[in-house]
Motif scaffolding. Sequence first.
Motif, PDB file in Angstrom:
ATOM      1  N   GLU A 106      62.335  42.362 119.477  1.00 44.23           N
ATOM      2  CA  GLU A 106      63.445  43.290 119.295  1.00 44.23           C
ATOM      3  C   GLU A 106      63.512  44.303 120.434  1.00 44.23           C
ATOM      4  OE1 GLU A 106      62.723  44.990 115.513  1.00 44.23           O
ATOM      5  OE2 GLU A 106      63.578  43.307 114.380  1.00 44.23           O
ATOM      6  N   ALA A 150      65.108  42.537 123.333  1.00 48.31           N
ATOM      7  CA  ALA A 150      66.551  42.376 123.134  1.00 48.31           C
ATOM      8  C   ALA A 150      67.291  43.696 123.390  1.00 48.31           C
ATOM      9  CB  ALA A 150      66.823  41.870 121.724  1.00 48.31           C
ATOM     10  N   ARG A 151      66.727  44.811 122.947  1.00 44.11           N
ATOM     11  CA  ARG A 151      67.343  46.121 123.203  1.00 44.11           C
ATOM     12  C   ARG A 151      67.365  46.427 124.689  1.00 44.11           C
ATOM     13  NH1 ARG A 151      65.047  50.418 118.687  1.00 44.11           N
ATOM     14  NH2 ARG A 151      65.831  49.329 116.814  1.00 44.11           N
ATOM     15  N   ARG A 188      67.518  44.307 127.136  1.00 48.00           N
ATOM     16  CA  ARG A 188      68.540  43.492 127.779  1.00 48.00           C
ATOM     17  C   ARG A 188      69.936  44.029 127.506  1.00 48.00           C
ATOM     18  NH1 ARG A 188      65.874  37.599 126.234  1.00 48.00           N
ATOM     19  NH2 ARG A 188      64.483  37.456 128.063  1.00 48.00           N
ATOM     20  N   ARG A 189      70.172  44.556 126.297  1.00 45.10           N
ATOM     21  CA  ARG A 189      71.488  45.112 125.997  1.00 45.10           C
ATOM     22  C   ARG A 189      71.745  46.396 126.779  1.00 45.10           C
ATOM     23  NH1 ARG A 189      70.131  43.756 120.579  1.00 45.10           N
ATOM     24  NH2 ARG A 189      69.596  45.961 120.191  1.00 45.10           N
ATOM     25  N   THR A 190      70.702  47.215 126.933  1.00 46.15           N
ATOM     26  CA  THR A 190      70.869  48.510 127.591  1.00 46.15           C
ATOM     27  C   THR A 190      70.831  48.398 129.099  1.00 46.15           C
ATOM     28  OG1 THR A 190      69.778  49.550 125.690  1.00 46.15           O
ATOM     29  CG2 THR A 190      70.007  50.874 127.676  1.00 46.15           C
ATOM     30  N   GLY A 250      71.166  45.522 131.342  1.00 50.80           N
ATOM     31  CA  GLY A 250      71.453  44.118 131.595  1.00 50.80           C
ATOM     32  C   GLY A 250      71.077  43.665 132.984  1.00 50.80           C
ATOM     33  N   SER A 303      67.302  42.943 133.385  1.00 49.11           N
ATOM     34  CA  SER A 303      66.649  41.969 132.499  1.00 49.11           C
ATOM     35  C   SER A 303      66.072  40.803 133.291  1.00 49.11           C
ATOM     36  CB  SER A 303      67.649  41.462 131.459  1.00 49.11           C
ATOM     37  OG  SER A 303      68.767  40.853 132.096  1.00 49.11           O
TER      38      SER A 303
END
Length: 295
Positions: free
Chosen positions: A96, A99-100, A102-104, A106, A109
Amino acid sequence: MIRAVRYAVEEAMASLWRGRQSGMLSTGTIALALFVLGGFLLVTANLAELGEQWSSAAEMSVYLKDAATPAERADVEQILKSAPVVAAHEFVSKSEALARFRRTFGELSASIDGLGENPLPASYEIRLRADAGARRAVEDLADTLRQTPGVSDVRYDRQWLDRLLAAVSVVRGVGFVLGTVLTLAAALTVANVVRLALYARRDEIDIMQLVGAPQAYIRGPFVMEGVVQGGIGAVAALVALGIGFLLLRARYLSPLAASINLGSVRFLSAELCLFVVLGGMVVGCIGGLVAAWRT
């Protein structure tokens, strides 16, 4: 009394019109002083609001070791459940956390993926209660968690909040000192301008004193002239401050507020605007009194 006030206002306006060039100088000085003071009030008011928002949303992050066992995790959860300063907590696994990230972030990543192994630790995100007396309890909780097996680090954002509050105090102090110096300069400028008007009407004042005119009719116009100058200067300062605020808000202030989690950047409240106007009138009144003291 009403007649004396009306007479003072009429004479003050007439005197300001006759000496409008020098009057603009004193009014501009007051406007500059109150513009600087209003700017500091605007900054400190928004910083104080930011401090309140950060205080109400204070969080603690507890990072676990990669080798932490389920039993060690259970011990951490038990400590959090039993701590009265903890409002809520959430477990964030390594996957998790990745994943956070990568979202924040990008664009970054790819560098994480190039490592092959997920370097981000599992953690607990803790929402703290905003009680005024809970600071010591929070520090005790952080010390306890740091000594708990399976915990690699504890991050508590109270340090940032303390720095923010210290910055607010420094900015407020600098604004107070600078505003006081400029206000004194403005009062002296008003006094000199009003004194020039007084000398221009010296003969008229002597005649009024000889016929026994009340002091309210002799000194009143000069005091009122200072009050009017102060009021006009204060309004001009607020208008200039408002225009500058509107020009900067959309392009700079709103993105800045979003980046630091501030709901919005607000202009001075109605109470502070009234305080600025009354302050300008008081400064002008003091200048008028100083000029008219030896009339």
